[in-house]
Design a protein around this motif. Structure first.
Motif, PDB file in Angstrom:
ATOM      1  N   ILE A   1       3.690  -2.517   0.018  1.00 25.31           N
ATOM      2  CA  ILE A   1       5.107  -2.889   0.039  1.00 25.31           C
ATOM      3  C   ILE A   1       5.494  -2.399  -1.664  1.00 25.31           C
ATOM      4  CG2 ILE A   1       5.022  -4.684   1.528  1.00 25.31           C
ATOM      5  CD1 ILE A   1       4.214  -6.592  -0.907  1.00 25.31           C
ATOM      6  N   GLY A   2       4.598  -1.964  -2.554  1.00 27.20           N
ATOM      7  CA  GLY A   2       5.077  -1.403  -3.845  1.00 27.20           C
ATOM      8  C   GLY A   2       3.860  -1.311  -4.709  1.00 27.20           C
ATOM      9  N   GLU A   3       4.284  -1.139  -6.000  1.00 29.10           N
ATOM     10  CA  GLU A   3       3.530  -0.879  -6.965  1.00 29.10           C
ATOM     11  C   GLU A   3       3.307  -2.200  -7.863  1.00 29.10           C
ATOM     12  OE1 GLU A   3       2.035   2.511  -7.588  1.00 29.10           O
ATOM     13  OE2 GLU A   3       2.322   2.772  -5.954  1.00 29.10           O
ATOM     14  N   LEU A   4       1.939  -2.196  -8.590  1.00 34.10           N
ATOM     15  CA  LEU A   4       1.826  -3.137  -9.346  1.00 34.10           C
ATOM     16  C   LEU A   4       2.524  -2.555 -10.817  1.00 34.10           C
ATOM     17  CD1 LEU A   4       0.238  -5.675  -9.883  1.00 34.10           C
ATOM     18  CD2 LEU A   4      -1.657  -4.456 -10.937  1.00 34.10           C
TER      19      LEU A   4
ATOM     20  N   ALA B   1      14.106  10.629 -10.788  1.00 28.48           N
ATOM     21  CA  ALA B   1      12.606  10.065 -11.076  1.00 28.48           C
ATOM     22  C   ALA B   1      11.959  10.974 -10.259  1.00 28.48           C
ATOM     23  CB  ALA B   1      12.681   8.774 -10.737  1.00 28.48           C
ATOM     24  N   ALA B   2      10.492  11.270 -10.180  1.00 29.37           N
ATOM     25  CA  ALA B   2       9.656  11.979  -8.979  1.00 29.37           C
ATOM     26  C   ALA B   2       8.820  10.599  -8.683  1.00 29.37           C
ATOM     27  CB  ALA B   2       8.489  12.843  -9.898  1.00 29.37           C
ATOM     28  N   VAL B   3       8.831  10.268  -7.137  1.00 31.63           N
ATOM     29  CA  VAL B   3       8.450   9.246  -6.823  1.00 31.63           C
ATOM     30  C   VAL B   3       7.256   9.719  -5.847  1.00 31.63           C
ATOM     31  CG1 VAL B   3       8.591   7.582  -5.199  1.00 31.63           C
ATOM     32  CG2 VAL B   3      10.400   8.048  -7.094  1.00 31.63           C
ATOM     33  N   VAL B   4       6.081   9.144  -5.925  1.00 34.50           N
ATOM     34  CA  VAL B   4       5.012   9.532  -4.722  1.00 34.50           C
ATOM     35  C   VAL B   4       5.043   8.505  -3.961  1.00 34.50           C
ATOM     36  CG1 VAL B   4       2.490  10.054  -4.332  1.00 34.50           C
ATOM     37  CG2 VAL B   4       3.580  10.549  -6.715  1.00 34.50           C
ATOM     38  N   SER B   5       5.470   8.801  -2.581  1.00 36.65           N
ATOM     39  CA  SER B   5       5.635   7.670  -1.426  1.00 36.65           C
ATOM     40  C   SER B   5       4.346   7.423  -0.884  1.00 36.65           C
ATOM     41  CB  SER B   5       6.263   8.471  -0.411  1.00 36.65           C
ATOM     42  OG  SER B   5       5.653   9.494   0.081  1.00 36.65           O
ATOM     43  N   PRO B   6       4.003   6.385  -0.242  1.00 38.08           N
ATOM     44  CA  PRO B   6       2.909   6.061   0.407  1.00 38.08           C
ATOM     45  C   PRO B   6       2.053   6.968   1.003  1.00 38.08           C
ATOM     46  CG  PRO B   6       4.346   4.447   0.777  1.00 38.08           C
ATOM     47  CD  PRO B   6       5.280   5.496  -0.007  1.00 38.08           C
ATOM     48  N   SER B   7       2.947   7.876   1.726  1.00 37.17           N
ATOM     49  CA  SER B   7       2.427   9.130   2.567  1.00 37.17           C
ATOM     50  C   SER B   7       2.164  10.060   1.530  1.00 37.17           C
ATOM     51  CB  SER B   7       3.464   9.429   3.672  1.00 37.17           C
ATOM     52  OG  SER B   7       4.706   9.762   2.921  1.00 37.17           O
TER      53      SER B   7
ATOM     54  N   PHE C   1       5.723  -5.223  -8.411  1.00 35.54           N
ATOM     55  CA  PHE C   1       5.502  -6.560  -8.698  1.00 35.54           C
ATOM     56  C   PHE C   1       4.501  -6.728  -9.712  1.00 35.54           C
ATOM     57  CE2 PHE C   1       5.924  -5.521  -3.992  1.00 35.54           C
ATOM     58  CZ  PHE C   1       7.124  -6.253  -3.711  1.00 35.54           C
ATOM     59  N   SER C   2       4.729  -7.894 -10.767  1.00 40.10           N
ATOM     60  CA  SER C   2       3.705  -8.417 -11.663  1.00 40.10           C
ATOM     61  C   SER C   2       2.491  -8.957 -10.956  1.00 40.10           C
ATOM     62  CB  SER C   2       4.425  -9.411 -12.516  1.00 40.10           C
ATOM     63  OG  SER C   2       4.733 -10.421 -11.991  1.00 40.10           O
ATOM     64  N   LYS C   3       1.251  -9.027 -11.833  1.00 45.80           N
ATOM     65  CA  LYS C   3       0.456  -9.721 -11.256  1.00 45.80           C
ATOM     66  C   LYS C   3       0.725 -11.230 -10.525  1.00 45.80           C
ATOM     67  CE  LYS C   3      -3.857  -7.665 -12.402  1.00 45.80           C
ATOM     68  NZ  LYS C   3      -5.141  -7.612 -13.379  1.00 45.80           N
TER      69      LYS C   3
ATOM     70  N   CYS D   1      -6.143  -0.526  -5.827  1.00 45.30           N
ATOM     71  CA  CYS D   1      -5.798   0.567  -7.033  1.00 45.30           C
ATOM     72  C   CYS D   1      -4.335   0.557  -7.501  1.00 45.30           C
ATOM     73  CB  CYS D   1      -6.018   1.810  -6.143  1.00 45.30           C
ATOM     74  SG  CYS D   1      -7.722   2.131  -5.643  1.00 45.30           S
ATOM     75  N   ASP D   2      -3.936  -0.508  -7.918  1.00 40.12           N
ATOM     76  CA  ASP D   2      -2.664  -0.721  -8.392  1.00 40.12           C
ATOM     77  C   ASP D   2      -1.263  -0.577  -7.527  1.00 40.12           C
ATOM     78  OD1 ASP D   2      -3.739  -1.001 -11.186  1.00 40.12           O
ATOM     79  OD2 ASP D   2      -3.637   0.792 -11.620  1.00 40.12           O
ATOM     80  N   LYS D   3      -1.702  -0.729  -6.164  1.00 42.34           N
ATOM     81  CA  LYS D   3      -0.721  -0.867  -5.144  1.00 42.34           C
ATOM     82  C   LYS D   3      -0.739  -2.246  -4.491  1.00 42.34           C
ATOM     83  CE  LYS D   3      -0.570   4.129  -4.504  1.00 42.34           C
ATOM     84  NZ  LYS D   3       0.387   4.243  -5.282  1.00 42.34           N
ATOM     85  N   VAL D   4       0.258  -2.554  -4.060  1.00 43.86           N
ATOM     86  CA  VAL D   4       0.561  -4.239  -3.636  1.00 43.86           C
ATOM     87  C   VAL D   4       0.688  -3.962  -2.007  1.00 43.86           C
ATOM     88  CG1 VAL D   4       1.713  -6.112  -3.700  1.00 43.86           C
ATOM     89  CG2 VAL D   4       1.575  -5.017  -5.720  1.00 43.86           C
ATOM     90  N   TYR D   5      -0.277  -4.852  -1.152  1.00 42.81           N
ATOM     91  CA  TYR D   5      -0.107  -4.809   0.087  1.00 42.81           C
ATOM     92  C   TYR D   5      -0.021  -6.140   0.644  1.00 42.81           C
ATOM     93  CZ  TYR D   5      -2.371  -0.116  -0.535  1.00 42.81           C
ATOM     94  OH  TYR D   5      -2.633   1.070  -1.110  1.00 42.81           O
TER      95      TYR D   5
END
Ligand code: HEM
Length: 127
Positions: A100-103, A8-14, A31-33, A50-54
């Motif tokens: 902490i992760g993606e939606l 898998a190609a993963v785009v890190s937060p950085s 994470f789900s909504k 923007c579809d990222k979870v904080y």
């Protein structure tokens, strides 16, 4: 076995592009909504931008714009509010520190049908 391995190609937060080999479990938490919505309190405050979870629990009291404006979006999507305020580049950097992760992504088909997140939640419940 080879079926259980995926590249898998993963785009890190950085924002560094990495290629990684995963063993069934996704590298980035998703994470789900509904899961995000469970963290809507001062002792556990997650927001979506923007579809990222904080997880901004440790930031709410330090926010230069005040605690209340963030708590208004606790457990929810703060994208529009965050953008409308016109936060500085620094603010985006601060935000990225709480990533902490993606939606969870909903399939394009489900989105096209206008059902979106609800279908995904049902699929998870019945899995
Ligand atoms: C939870 C993630 C957030 C982070 C990391 C964050 C970060 C910051 C930072 C660093 C500043 C200082 C000014 C700047 O650099 O732009 C700021 C100011 C401000 N923020 Fe946020 N913010 C967040 C969410 C929000 C939300 C959801 C709102 C809702 C409208 C908001 C409204 C404001 C306002 C009004 C100010 C201006 C305060 C002043 O008058 O100086 N922020 N924020």
């Amino acid at each position: 076995d080879s079926n259980s391995m995926a590249v898998a190609a993963v785009v890190s937060p950085s924002a560094h592009l990495q290629t990684t080999v995963t063993h069934r479990s996704p590298r980035v938490p998703e994470f789900s909504k509904d899961e995000v919505a469970d963290h809507c309190e001062i002792h556990s405050c997650w927001i979506i931008v923007c579809d990222k979870v904080y997880d901004v629990t440790n930031f709410t009291r330090e926010h230069p714009g005040g605690l209340d404006v963030i708590m208004e979006y606790a457990g929810r999507d703060a994208t529009v509010a965050f953008m409308d305020k016109g936060h500085s580049k620094d603010a985006w950097i601060v935000l990225s520190g709480y990533y902490i992760g993606e939606l969870v992504k909903v399939s394009d088909n489900a989105l096209t049908m206008g059902i979106g997140q609800d279908v995904h939640s049902l699929m998870l419940e019945n899995a």
